[in-house]
Design a protein around this motif. Structure first.
Motif, PDB file in Angstrom:
ATOM      1  N   ALA A 150      37.789  49.025  53.229  1.00 52.73           N
ATOM      2  CA  ALA A 150      39.137  48.501  52.964  1.00 52.73           C
ATOM      3  C   ALA A 150      39.079  46.992  52.732  1.00 52.73           C
ATOM      4  O   ALA A 150      39.704  46.464  51.807  1.00 52.73           O
ATOM      5  CB  ALA A 150      40.064  48.838  54.133  1.00 52.73           C
ATOM      6  N   TRP A 151      38.314  46.283  53.561  1.00 58.85           N
ATOM      7  CA  TRP A 151      38.207  44.832  53.419  1.00 58.85           C
ATOM      8  C   TRP A 151      37.452  44.433  52.156  1.00 58.85           C
ATOM      9  O   TRP A 151      37.714  43.381  51.577  1.00 58.85           O
ATOM     10  CB  TRP A 151      37.581  44.206  54.666  1.00 58.85           C
ATOM     11  N   THR A 152      36.534  45.268  51.724  1.00 64.10           N
ATOM     12  CA  THR A 152      35.850  44.992  50.459  1.00 64.10           C
ATOM     13  C   THR A 152      36.850  45.038  49.306  1.00 64.10           C
ATOM     14  O   THR A 152      36.812  44.198  48.401  1.00 64.10           O
ATOM     15  CB  THR A 152      34.697  45.995  50.244  1.00 64.10           C
ATOM     16  N   LYS A 153      37.769  45.982  49.360  1.00 69.04           N
ATOM     17  CA  LYS A 153      38.823  46.036  48.338  1.00 69.04           C
ATOM     18  C   LYS A 153      39.743  44.824  48.445  1.00 69.04           C
ATOM     19  O   LYS A 153      40.200  44.288  47.435  1.00 69.04           O
ATOM     20  CB  LYS A 153      39.628  47.329  48.470  1.00 69.04           C
ATOM     21  N   MET A 154      39.996  44.381  49.669  1.00 66.96           N
ATOM     22  CA  MET A 154      40.830  43.194  49.874  1.00 66.96           C
ATOM     23  C   MET A 154      40.156  41.967  49.259  1.00 66.96           C
ATOM     24  O   MET A 154      40.805  41.148  48.597  1.00 66.96           O
ATOM     25  CB  MET A 154      41.067  43.003  51.382  1.00 66.96           C
ATOM     26  N   LYS A 155      38.866  41.842  49.486  1.00 72.21           N
ATOM     27  CA  LYS A 155      38.089  40.736  48.910  1.00 72.21           C
ATOM     28  C   LYS A 155      38.225  40.752  47.384  1.00 72.21           C
ATOM     29  O   LYS A 155      38.476  39.722  46.757  1.00 72.21           O
ATOM     30  CB  LYS A 155      36.620  40.878  49.322  1.00 72.21           C
ATOM     31  N   THR A 156      38.074  41.928  46.794  1.00 71.99           N
ATOM     32  CA  THR A 156      38.180  42.062  45.344  1.00 71.99           C
ATOM     33  C   THR A 156      39.586  41.714  44.862  1.00 71.99           C
ATOM     34  O   THR A 156      39.751  41.040  43.849  1.00 71.99           O
ATOM     35  CB  THR A 156      37.798  43.492  44.917  1.00 71.99           C
ATOM     36  N   LEU A 157      40.587  42.145  45.613  1.00 74.09           N
ATOM     37  CA  LEU A 157      41.974  41.829  45.265  1.00 74.09           C
ATOM     38  C   LEU A 157      42.185  40.313  45.216  1.00 74.09           C
ATOM     39  O   LEU A 157      42.766  39.787  44.266  1.00 74.09           O
ATOM     40  CB  LEU A 157      42.931  42.466  46.285  1.00 74.09           C
ATOM     41  N   ILE A 158      41.704  39.616  46.228  1.00 75.57           N
ATOM     42  CA  ILE A 158      41.838  38.159  46.274  1.00 75.57           C
ATOM     43  C   ILE A 158      41.159  37.528  45.058  1.00 75.57           C
ATOM     44  O   ILE A 158      41.758  36.723  44.336  1.00 75.57           O
ATOM     45  CB  ILE A 158      41.268  37.585  47.591  1.00 75.57           C
ATOM     46  N   CYS A 159      39.920  37.911  44.819  1.00 78.75           N
ATOM     47  CA  CYS A 159      39.166  37.327  43.697  1.00 78.75           C
ATOM     48  C   CYS A 159      39.806  37.643  42.356  1.00 78.75           C
ATOM     49  O   CYS A 159      39.864  36.789  41.465  1.00 78.75           O
ATOM     50  CB  CYS A 159      37.724  37.820  43.731  1.00 78.75           C
ATOM     51  N   THR A 160      40.315  38.851  42.198  1.00 77.11           N
ATOM     52  CA  THR A 160      40.952  39.257  40.947  1.00 77.11           C
ATOM     53  C   THR A 160      42.168  38.389  40.639  1.00 77.11           C
ATOM     54  O   THR A 160      42.312  37.871  39.530  1.00 77.11           O
ATOM     55  CB  THR A 160      41.380  40.744  41.019  1.00 77.11           C
ATOM     56  N   HIS A 161      43.026  38.223  41.626  1.00 73.10           N
ATOM     57  CA  HIS A 161      44.245  37.445  41.407  1.00 73.10           C
ATOM     58  C   HIS A 161      43.958  35.955  41.217  1.00 73.10           C
ATOM     59  O   HIS A 161      44.592  35.301  40.383  1.00 73.10           O
ATOM     60  CB  HIS A 161      45.232  37.659  42.556  1.00 73.10           C
ATOM     61  N   VAL A 162      43.033  35.430  41.986  1.00 74.36           N
ATOM     62  CA  VAL A 162      42.694  34.012  41.852  1.00 74.36           C
ATOM     63  C   VAL A 162      42.073  33.752  40.476  1.00 74.36           C
ATOM     64  O   VAL A 162      42.432  32.793  39.790  1.00 74.36           O
ATOM     65  CB  VAL A 162      41.766  33.551  43.003  1.00 74.36           C
ATOM     66  N   THR A 163      41.170  34.618  40.058  1.00 76.13           N
ATOM     67  CA  THR A 163      40.534  34.459  38.753  1.00 76.13           C
ATOM     68  C   THR A 163      41.561  34.577  37.628  1.00 76.13           C
ATOM     69  O   THR A 163      41.485  33.838  36.639  1.00 76.13           O
ATOM     70  CB  THR A 163      39.423  35.508  38.566  1.00 76.13           C
ATOM     71  N   ALA A 164      42.513  35.472  37.790  1.00 71.57           N
ATOM     72  CA  ALA A 164      43.574  35.606  36.782  1.00 71.57           C
ATOM     73  C   ALA A 164      44.368  34.301  36.663  1.00 71.57           C
ATOM     74  O   ALA A 164      44.738  33.893  35.554  1.00 71.57           O
ATOM     75  CB  ALA A 164      44.499  36.768  37.142  1.00 71.57           C
ATOM     76  N   ALA A 165      44.604  33.646  37.792  1.00 75.14           N
ATOM     77  CA  ALA A 165      45.316  32.363  37.761  1.00 75.14           C
ATOM     78  C   ALA A 165      44.495  31.305  37.032  1.00 75.14           C
ATOM     79  O   ALA A 165      45.042  30.497  36.277  1.00 75.14           O
ATOM     80  CB  ALA A 165      45.647  31.908  39.184  1.00 75.14           C
ATOM     81  N   TYR A 166      43.193  31.304  37.249  1.00 77.17           N
ATOM     82  CA  TYR A 166      42.319  30.367  36.534  1.00 77.17           C
ATOM     83  C   TYR A 166      42.418  30.612  35.028  1.00 77.17           C
ATOM     84  O   TYR A 166      42.538  29.671  34.248  1.00 77.17           O
ATOM     85  CB  TYR A 166      40.873  30.530  36.996  1.00 77.17           C
TER      86      TYR A 166
END
Length: 179
Positions: A150-166
């Motif tokens: 579950a936390w691995t998916k959370m990590k991916t969620l964070i990175c996905t959204h942050v990268t999208a903002a970049y």
């Protein structure tokens, strides 16, 4: 249109699996125990991050020259940043059922780090990886394979959204070789 190697790697990095309702609950339950020790856990995460990735310190004028983990641990500026990081993660965790809020919070984080702080986006992947390591170690009894997934998916969620903002602000410097 043909894609270059780096773009394909970014797309692979950004792919995010949906977090199920059961996984959201697991994340929130685990986080409630972690967040009870917010500052100490946050400091542990940042110290490990800076020890493992010393180049990340270049973005922090207040403690970029600190080498000693004990000195980092005593730094009021590092503690303040740890609280800020943990607070942002807490907002995301508390709002896992509100995808717009999650997107909004992580977009603000991403845009600030891209535009104001000029932080390479790869550091979010590295930081969230360290976050998982520290939480798994400090809460080993709670960190079952189910919780880790579950936390691995959370990590991916964070990175996905942050990268999208970049990407949204036109950040052109994407990592390629370090993925």
């Amino acid at each position: 249109m043909e894609k270059v190697q780096g773009e394909m790697e970014i797309e692979r990095w950004e792919r995010s699996e949906e977090i199920s309702d059961a996984e959201k609950k697991v994340i929130q339950e685990t986080w409630s125990r972690v967040y009870a020790n917010c500052e100490d856990v946050g400091v542990s995460i940042l110290i490990r991050f800076f020890v493992n990735f010393p180049s990340a310190k270049q973005y922090f004028s207040q403690f970029k020259h600190m080498e000693d983990p004990l000195e980092m641990e005593r730094s009021l500026q590092l503690r303040k940043h740890a609280r800020r990081v943990m607070g942002a993660i807490n907002t995301v965790v508390e709002n896992l059922n509100d995808s717009e809020k999650v997107s909004s919070v992580l977009a603000l984080v991403g845009k600030a780090h891209a535009l104001k702080h000029k932080v390479e986006p790869i550091y979010f992947k590295k930081l969230t990886g360290v976050m998982l390591e520290v939480i798994a170690e400090e809460y080993a009894n709670d960190f079952t394979p189910e919780v880790h997934g579950a936390w691995t998916k959370m990590k991916t969620l964070i990175c996905t959204h942050v990268t999208a903002a970049y990407k949204e602000v036109g950040w052109a410097q994407y990592p390629t070789a370090t993925l």
